[in-house]
Enzyme design. Structure first.
Site, PDB file in Angstrom:
ATOM      1  N   HIS A 268      -0.722 -13.150  29.050  1.00  0.00           N
ATOM      2  CA  HIS A 268       0.612 -13.158  29.663  1.00  0.00           C
ATOM      3  C   HIS A 268       0.910 -11.776  30.230  1.00  0.00           C
ATOM      4  O   HIS A 268       0.554 -10.773  29.616  1.00  0.00           O
ATOM      5  CB  HIS A 268       1.690 -13.551  28.628  1.00  0.00           C
ATOM      6  N   GLU A 321       1.941 -22.231  28.734  1.00  0.00           N
ATOM      7  CA  GLU A 321       1.294 -23.344  29.431  1.00  0.00           C
ATOM      8  C   GLU A 321       0.408 -24.172  28.498  1.00  0.00           C
ATOM      9  O   GLU A 321       0.260 -25.370  28.698  1.00  0.00           O
ATOM     10  CB  GLU A 321       0.399 -22.805  30.556  1.00  0.00           C
TER      11      GLU A 321
HETATM   12  C1  LIG Z   1      -1.336 -14.597  32.756  1.00  0.00           C
HETATM   13  C2  LIG Z   1      -2.238 -13.509  33.320  1.00  0.00           C
HETATM   14  C3  LIG Z   1      -2.241 -13.595  34.851  1.00  0.00           C
HETATM   15  C4  LIG Z   1      -1.726 -12.151  32.824  1.00  0.00           C
HETATM   16  O1  LIG Z   1      -2.446 -11.190  33.370  1.00  0.00           O
HETATM   17  P1  LIG Z   1      -2.306  -9.651  32.977  1.00  0.00           P
HETATM   18  O2  LIG Z   1      -1.409  -9.371  31.855  1.00  0.00           O
HETATM   19  O3  LIG Z   1      -2.050  -8.966  34.255  1.00  0.00           O
HETATM   20  O4  LIG Z   1      -3.695  -9.399  32.368  1.00  0.00           O
HETATM   21  P2  LIG Z   1      -4.754  -8.398  32.964  1.00  0.00           P
HETATM   22  O5  LIG Z   1      -5.091  -8.889  34.309  1.00  0.00           O
HETATM   23  O6  LIG Z   1      -4.195  -7.028  32.799  1.00  0.00           O
HETATM   24  O7  LIG Z   1      -5.968  -8.631  32.002  1.00  0.00           O
HETATM   25  C5  LIG Z   1      -6.278  -7.829  30.898  1.00  0.00           C
HETATM   26  C6  LIG Z   1      -7.696  -8.133  30.484  1.00  0.00           C
HETATM   27  O8  LIG Z   1      -7.717  -9.378  29.778  1.00  0.00           O
HETATM   28  C7  LIG Z   1      -8.510 -10.312  30.475  1.00  0.00           C
HETATM   29  N1  LIG Z   1      -7.827 -11.585  30.454  1.00  0.00           N
HETATM   30  C8  LIG Z   1      -6.503 -11.779  30.669  1.00  0.00           C
HETATM   31  N2  LIG Z   1      -6.216 -13.087  30.561  1.00  0.00           N
HETATM   32  C9  LIG Z   1      -7.395 -13.703  30.269  1.00  0.00           C
HETATM   33  C10 LIG Z   1      -7.710 -15.054  30.057  1.00  0.00           C
HETATM   34  N3  LIG Z   1      -6.807 -16.017  30.099  1.00  0.00           N
HETATM   35  N4  LIG Z   1      -8.992 -15.356  29.790  1.00  0.00           N
HETATM   36  C11 LIG Z   1      -9.935 -14.390  29.729  1.00  0.00           C
HETATM   37  N5  LIG Z   1      -9.678 -13.082  29.935  1.00  0.00           N
HETATM   38  C12 LIG Z   1      -8.404 -12.753  30.198  1.00  0.00           C
HETATM   39  C13 LIG Z   1      -8.649  -9.794  31.897  1.00  0.00           C
HETATM   40  O9  LIG Z   1      -9.842 -10.260  32.484  1.00  0.00           O
HETATM   41  C14 LIG Z   1      -8.643  -8.309  31.672  1.00  0.00           C
HETATM   42  O10 LIG Z   1      -9.910  -7.943  31.232  1.00  0.00           O
HETATM   43  P3  LIG Z   1     -10.522  -6.494  31.687  1.00  0.00           P
HETATM   44  O11 LIG Z   1      -9.567  -5.490  31.137  1.00  0.00           O
HETATM   45  O12 LIG Z   1     -11.888  -6.494  31.066  1.00  0.00           O
HETATM   46  O13 LIG Z   1     -10.543  -6.522  33.202  1.00  0.00           O
HETATM   47  C15 LIG Z   1      -3.680 -13.692  32.803  1.00  0.00           C
HETATM   48  O14 LIG Z   1      -3.674 -13.571  31.408  1.00  0.00           O
HETATM   49  C16 LIG Z   1      -4.289 -15.012  33.229  1.00  0.00           C
HETATM   50  O15 LIG Z   1      -4.832 -15.119  34.327  1.00  0.00           O
HETATM   51  N6  LIG Z   1      -4.249 -16.045  32.330  1.00  0.00           N
HETATM   52  C17 LIG Z   1      -4.795 -17.349  32.648  1.00  0.00           C
HETATM   53  C18 LIG Z   1      -3.865 -18.159  33.537  1.00  0.00           C
HETATM   54  C19 LIG Z   1      -2.640 -18.653  32.828  1.00  0.00           C
HETATM   55  O16 LIG Z   1      -2.703 -19.122  31.713  1.00  0.00           O
HETATM   56  N7  LIG Z   1      -1.510 -18.562  33.526  1.00  0.00           N
HETATM   57  C20 LIG Z   1      -0.224 -18.964  32.995  1.00  0.00           C
HETATM   58  C21 LIG Z   1       0.667 -17.787  32.781  1.00  0.00           C
HETATM   59  S1  LIG Z   1       2.161 -18.187  31.925  1.00  0.00           S
END
Ligand SMILES: CC(C)(COP(=O)(O)OP(=O)(O)OC[C@H]1O[C@@H](n2cnc3c(N)ncnc32)[C@H](O)[C@@H]1OP(=O)(O)O)[C@@H](O)C(=O)NCCC(=O)NCCS
Length: 383
Positions: A268, A321
């Protein structure tokens, strides 16, 4: 002289206004509507109670106040004839993109036919009346568009049913079991608002121009429809389907994470601890029980372990979700309606934000740093 201030990309963490509607505390895993925990409201109140809280600033204090608000909004569920008559053509035209795309057009039509006026031009009572009418109509529009898309006749709303029960009734034509209606109601309450997210910001930007309530909400729906915002609740459930059986969880997840893929329903942008909505929805799912719930709980356990091993220090847990999809599936909602159902709740939060923003006369108008060729270049002669 133009004065500009550099802020982080995506405006992350930038405070752009004040609100009395609520907030999200990511580190604590807590969010609230006005002064109350949203999860506690979902556990103990009706959707209409919380709607009243968001619009009028207070929960109903007794059964008379509760009944008065419910009786005020229920008749607004019925659509004007000119909107109802346009829905079959709209459902046809949006067959590929689904009910949320149809809703944008239907809501514009509703606003125009009901004579919504720019918020700039009308008093707070009139703005609130337009917002109430729009919110009450959204579930009717969504369910009618969905049914028409399935080749079915729309089901007229029933004024005697609460918001969530009426929503499920209009979707299936059957009065839902109380446990299912309550589970969906709790999900809807927990989704009404969630800080200054992209669609809420969109609604407020449009409200700051003085446009009408339908224009603000239509823009917000557009923002919500994107996969990075509200466009993905069915994807977590698709992941459960794709994994299939418990013995495949570990290899399936490892392969995806090592390939750099994101596992849907985990992580998140704000929460660095468990998403409180996820905790609540897991509890609701567990009350229903059954193989899907057992499987989801096992997937959650293993994915958290694998992510902790492969992405140490990132604090990746289930987000809203993951269990929202499970609960909606258990309550018989078709996957096409997952994001529209999110919208049927969030429209109340957007509207409350529109009403709050409309009271502020300052237009939201940030700046961009120009990075193209240095101007002024002479305009090339032509011909
Ligand atoms: C929700 C989301 C966009 C948040 O992103 P964020 O806080 O910006 O997270 P970051 O992009 O900073 O990611 C941090 C690290 O965790 C990893 N990561 C984050 N969410 C992940 C997931 N669902 N599965 C695997 N790895 C994940 C990223 O690849 C990143 O790894 P790195 O540091 O080696 O590059 C992201 O977690 C995601 O894409 N989740 C899956 C989609 C989802 O469930 N969306 C609904 C949101 S309510």
């Amino acid at each position: 002289m133009n004065s500009t201030v550099e802020v982080p990309r995506g405006l992350a963490g930038v405070v752009v206004t004040e609100t009395q509607l609520g907030d999200v505390r990511g580190r604590e895993g807590f969010y609230h509507y006005r002064q109350y925990s949203a999860v506690e409201l979902a556990a103990s109140r009706s959707f209409e109670d919380v709607w009243r809280l968001m619009f009028r600033g207070a929960l109903p204090e007794d059964v008379t106040e509760r009944a008065a608000f419910a009786a005020e909004v229920a008749p607004l569920r019925h659509l004007p004839a000119e909107v109802r008559e346009a829905l079959p053509a709209l459902a046809d035209a949006t067959a590929l993109s689904g009910p949320l795309a149809g809703l944008r057009t239907a809501l514009s039509l509703l606003g125009a036919s009901a004579g919504f006026r720019p918020v700039y031009d009308v008093d707070p009572e009139r703005r609130a009346a337009d917002a109430l009418a729009a919110c009450a109509a959204v579930p009717t529009l969504l369910t009618a568009l969905h049914r028409l898309g399935q080749g079915l006749e729309p089901v007229d709303p029933r004024d005697d049913l609460p918001y969530a029960a009426n929503y499920l009734y209009m979707l299936s034509g059957q009065v839902p079991e109380p446990a299912k209606a309550r589970a969906v109601e709790q999900y809807l309450i927990s989704t009404i608002d969630h800080g200054f997210n992209a669609s809420t910001f969109t609604a407020r930007v449009i409200a700051s121009t003085g446009a009408d309530v339908a224009a603000c909400l239509t823009g917000a729906i557009g923002a919500l429809s994107g996969p990075l915002h509200g466009g993905a609740p069915s994807r977590a459930l698709d992941t459960l389907d794709a994994i299939g059986t418990a013995d495949r969880i570990d290899p399936w997840i490892r392969e995806r994470v090592l390939a750099g893929d994101r596992i849907m329903g985990f992580g998140h942008p704000v929460y660095r601890t468990e998403d409180p909505r996820s905790r609540m929805l897991r509890g609701i799912a567990r009350e229903f029980g059954g193989p899907l719930v057992d499987f989801a709980v096992e997937v959650e356990r293993q994915v958290e372990e694998i992510l902790a091993e492969l992405k140490p220090g990132r604090e990746l847990h289930t987000n809203v979700e993951f269990y929202a999809g499970v609960v909606m599936e258990l309550c018989g909602l078709p996957r096409e309606m997952f994001t529209p159902t999110f919208c049927a709740a969030r429209v109340v939060g957007w509207s409350a934000n529109v009403l709050e923003q409309a009271a502020d006369s300052k237009i939201i108008r940030p700046a961009a740093r120009y990075s193209g060729p240095t101007p002024p270049e002479p305009v090339p002669a032509f011909g």
